[in-house]
Write a protein that holds these residues in place. Sequence first.
Motif, PDB file in Angstrom:
ATOM      1  N   SER A  76       0.946  -1.211   0.250  1.00  0.00           N
ATOM      2  CA  SER A  76      -0.050   0.018  -0.041  1.00  0.00           C
ATOM      3  C   SER A  76       0.797   1.257  -0.086  1.00  0.00           C
ATOM      4  O   SER A  76       2.130   1.224   0.415  1.00  0.00           O
ATOM      5  CB  SER A  76      -0.978   0.053   1.440  1.00  0.00           C
ATOM      6  OG  SER A  76      -0.241   0.131   2.493  1.00  0.00           O
ATOM      7  N   SER A  77       0.429   2.451  -0.394  1.00  0.00           N
ATOM      8  CA  SER A  77       0.859   3.664  -0.359  1.00  0.00           C
ATOM      9  C   SER A  77       1.607   4.113   0.916  1.00  0.00           C
ATOM     10  O   SER A  77       2.506   4.812   0.813  1.00  0.00           O
ATOM     11  CB  SER A  77       0.146   4.643  -0.977  1.00  0.00           C
ATOM     12  OG  SER A  77      -1.018   4.815  -0.020  1.00  0.00           O
ATOM     13  N   ASP A  78       0.944   3.675   2.049  1.00  0.00           N
ATOM     14  CA  ASP A  78       1.507   3.919   3.421  1.00  0.00           C
ATOM     15  C   ASP A  78       2.302   3.102   3.912  1.00  0.00           C
ATOM     16  O   ASP A  78       2.877   3.151   5.035  1.00  0.00           O
ATOM     17  CB  ASP A  78       0.455   4.351   4.257  1.00  0.00           C
ATOM     18  CG  ASP A  78      -0.785   3.517   4.406  1.00  0.00           C
ATOM     19  OD1 ASP A  78      -0.481   2.237   3.723  1.00  0.00           O
ATOM     20  OD2 ASP A  78      -1.611   3.445   5.146  1.00  0.00           O
TER      21      ASP A  78
ATOM     22  N   SER B 151       1.277   0.179   5.273  1.00  0.00           N
ATOM     23  CA  SER B 151       0.552  -0.497   6.367  1.00  0.00           C
ATOM     24  C   SER B 151       0.060  -1.937   6.055  1.00  0.00           C
ATOM     25  O   SER B 151      -0.384  -2.620   7.008  1.00  0.00           O
ATOM     26  CB  SER B 151      -0.739   0.280   6.860  1.00  0.00           C
ATOM     27  OG  SER B 151      -1.830   0.437   5.804  1.00  0.00           O
TER      28      SER B 151
ATOM     29  N   SER C  33       7.567   6.448   3.794  1.00  0.00           N
ATOM     30  CA  SER C  33       7.805   6.951   4.965  1.00  0.00           C
ATOM     31  C   SER C  33       8.953   6.185   5.819  1.00  0.00           C
ATOM     32  O   SER C  33       8.873   6.208   7.062  1.00  0.00           O
ATOM     33  CB  SER C  33       6.084   6.719   5.993  1.00  0.00           C
ATOM     34  OG  SER C  33       5.252   7.358   5.400  1.00  0.00           O
TER      35      SER C  33
ATOM     36  N   GLN D 189      10.139   3.590   6.157  1.00  0.00           N
ATOM     37  CA  GLN D 189       9.971   2.539   6.837  1.00  0.00           C
ATOM     38  C   GLN D 189      10.976   1.238   6.405  1.00  0.00           C
ATOM     39  O   GLN D 189      10.941   0.098   6.856  1.00  0.00           O
ATOM     40  CB  GLN D 189       8.605   2.015   6.597  1.00  0.00           C
ATOM     41  CG  GLN D 189       7.511   2.756   7.051  1.00  0.00           C
ATOM     42  CD  GLN D 189       6.098   2.292   6.529  1.00  0.00           C
ATOM     43  OE1 GLN D 189       5.738   1.190   6.823  1.00  0.00           O
ATOM     44  NE2 GLN D 189       5.132   3.245   6.528  1.00  0.00           N
TER      45      GLN D 189
END
Length: 882
Positions: free
Chosen positions: A28-30, A32, A316, A318
């Motif tokens: 996913s784009s974030d 998560s 982000s 990660q």
Amino acid sequence: MANLAMKKNYRGEPILRQFYGGGPVVVSSDGSFMVCSCGDSINIVNSSNASIKSTIEADSDTITALALSPNDKLLFSSGHSRQIKVWELSTLKCLRTWKGHDGPVIGMACHASGGLLATAGADRKVLVWDVDGGFCTHYFKGHKGVVNSVMFHPDTNKSLLFSISDDTTVRVWDLLAKKCVATLEKHFSTVTSIAISEDGWTLLSAGRDKVVNLWDLHDYSCKMTVPTFEVVEAVCIIHSGTLLSSFLNSYKKSTKKKRSGSLETYFITVGERGVVRIWNSDGAVCLYEQKSSDVTVSSDMDESKRGFTTATLLPSDQGLLCVTADQQFLFYVPVDFPESKSELVLSKRLVGYNEEILDIKFLGDDEKYIAVATNLEQVQVYDLATMSCSYVLAGHSEIVLCLDTCIASSGKILIVTGSKDNSVRLWESESRHCIGVGSGHMGAVGAVAFSKKLRNFFVSGSSDHTIKVWSLDGLLDDAEQPINLKAKAVVAAHSKDINSLAVAPNDSLVCSGSQDRTACVWRLPDLVSVVTLRGHKRGIWSVEFSPVDQAVITASADKTIKMWSISDGLCLKTFEGHTSSVLRASFLTRGAQIVSCGADGLVKLWTVRTSECIATYDKHEDKVWALAVGKKTEAFATGGSDALVNLWHDSTALDKEEAFRKQEEGVLRGQELENAVLDANYSKAIQIAFELRRPHKLFELFSNLCKKREAEHQMEKALQALGKEEFRLLLEYVREWNSKPKLCHVAQFILFRLFNILSPTEIIEIKGIAELLEGLIPYSQRHYSRIDRLLRSTFLLDYTLTGMSVIEPDIDTRELKPKSLIHSDIKKADQVALEGNVDEEQTESKLKSASKKRKSNKPRESSSKKVKGSYNTKSGAISVQA
């Protein structure tokens, strides 16, 4: 033992399950969640703990391509059926589907605007689709091999589409001109991955020819070729301002100055070697390379299947996600070390597929970790909080068949493993290194067990029919190299393979269970025979000592569990209930209860005193090979051939509290129901009766409403307040009432009102409506046939009375069409039957008065009206009696 709180129920939750079976993966784009293909289904997986959030069934279609929209609201999938499907992730509904390729779709990509979807197929075509309309906007043909992947240019102002193929080329397609503007030919093998630089003017292409080419998108010329000396499966661009970019600062200083005036591009490559490498395009320099691979490589794995298959930079900061050939997800993050340069450290390992769970044991006093033996040469240790694989114990050359754990006198956590390579290995959990190797068995080691009290030895059993006792003296000191373990005693124990071993709580005895249908008890440390337990009809899979009694339990392939006395070898109890081989059995509640699991996929809880099975759990889909019981919490874990590990917690107190709360709520709601009935608030009373699941009370309420003509409004109001699930439940009740003649008139009344309220589309949406209607239609037809027969019998009465000259024949009445007469009579008969309050004496008096009036010499018109009235009255009266 009488004061022990017996366990009555356990609740199981899956903590380790198969979520990825190889194939496409998108993040996913974030960052998560991940979308993974798993056979013919799609799993949406939480990136933090590998828990499956939801599953999309693909109707027996093997998934070959996946893509997510930029806002993560839509999922695109395709498989061998060539159907391209659009799923809404919030509802998991398929919004639209279409076909376009002549072969399976291999790759997908969604445009940054979310309006276009590009697909690459095995039919050598590249197609672009309008997402909302599902129609093809671009049709590109030119590749001479299977198109593996497609990618839109990340800059929406540049209308470019890139595709890579087995024909060793990269093609650039102009979406506005609808043609191929460049064919990049510099590779000598399949191109596996492409990426765009941060400035948007450099294209990187990696292939199985062990090079990465950099292309200038101004004139589509090859600027540089970077030799990687390994098959590259994925290439990723490192953007400035990220953690990985700052991580490289210490490595940039040690390199030489720029060779050219062009902008530097830093990129990551992963491939068959299973290591992450970071490169600088200027000078084709490898800035960073991992010292060792974290990939667990099987001995029987092909060279082509080793290492990483794909990699993705997570948003982000990660870190980096790499997927291995054996379906593992490795998460890397940069870590600064004060004494040395920064390193990429493995922060998390999620295992997508384990094949078969062979053995499980809890680790440590707090039991926050479990060690799992699967169909691999390594032992995986999982953190129960995050369900990520904390570390892997690698050293065996064949599959690990069994393991055991203990806490040594020094406080260190030890793990012993037995393998098909005929050896046992001793591991120290904190250092994660092998500290001892025991060799000498001539067959696969199928059982190991630690000392329970002194913890200074362990025993092993093998398919060579022998038991060995191994000493741990001198092994607890820190050692760089594993030393050879010494066997203190050896005995030829059985005539067939040894499947299980157990050491007594006081370390005085050891029990062995074998495929020769016997269990033997031996005195330690010299392995002197004490007693042989005979009675099972098939091989014994598990043995264990009672923690409080001089007894042993054995689990056998003859579907039984037996408890034996150690003193005389007599069978004390037999537990029967499993429908297939019992593979594991262990004591619970200080020996007062037993938990067992078998080849039937069932987990059973037994009470020793009564030999009764008090609970059965069906959470596995295949054989349950592994069972581990926690010493403190008495929670237990089970694992089986379905690659699933379930963790079970005692829920006796919780269930008791919940039952008491439900009972309390039921009493309060029951009082509300009685108050609503007294207040004649039928809509509220019906709603409460549904919540309490009281069908008898519901029938009473509907029956009272049937008797009150003015209550139709309340009936409709009550029915309109129901949901879909309650409508389904009501139809189930009505189906039962409709099958009984005494209750059918209420059932028909409810059906009449229900079908007036609901539209056909709403009726179809009710779950299981087809089965419900199948049960309603035959009985309804029977009821209406009975009413029709009763109605027809009234014609015989009229005919008899006419023949006796009691009723004068009426020509107008005889000329009426039988169909319309019967139709009108059935309607009125139904109405009277539903009202159900017609008095027989009133009916008979009406019949007599009607016949007297017919004898009088009145005009025919009036007599005709009265004859019609008599028909209605008769039909109503007889239908009520029916």
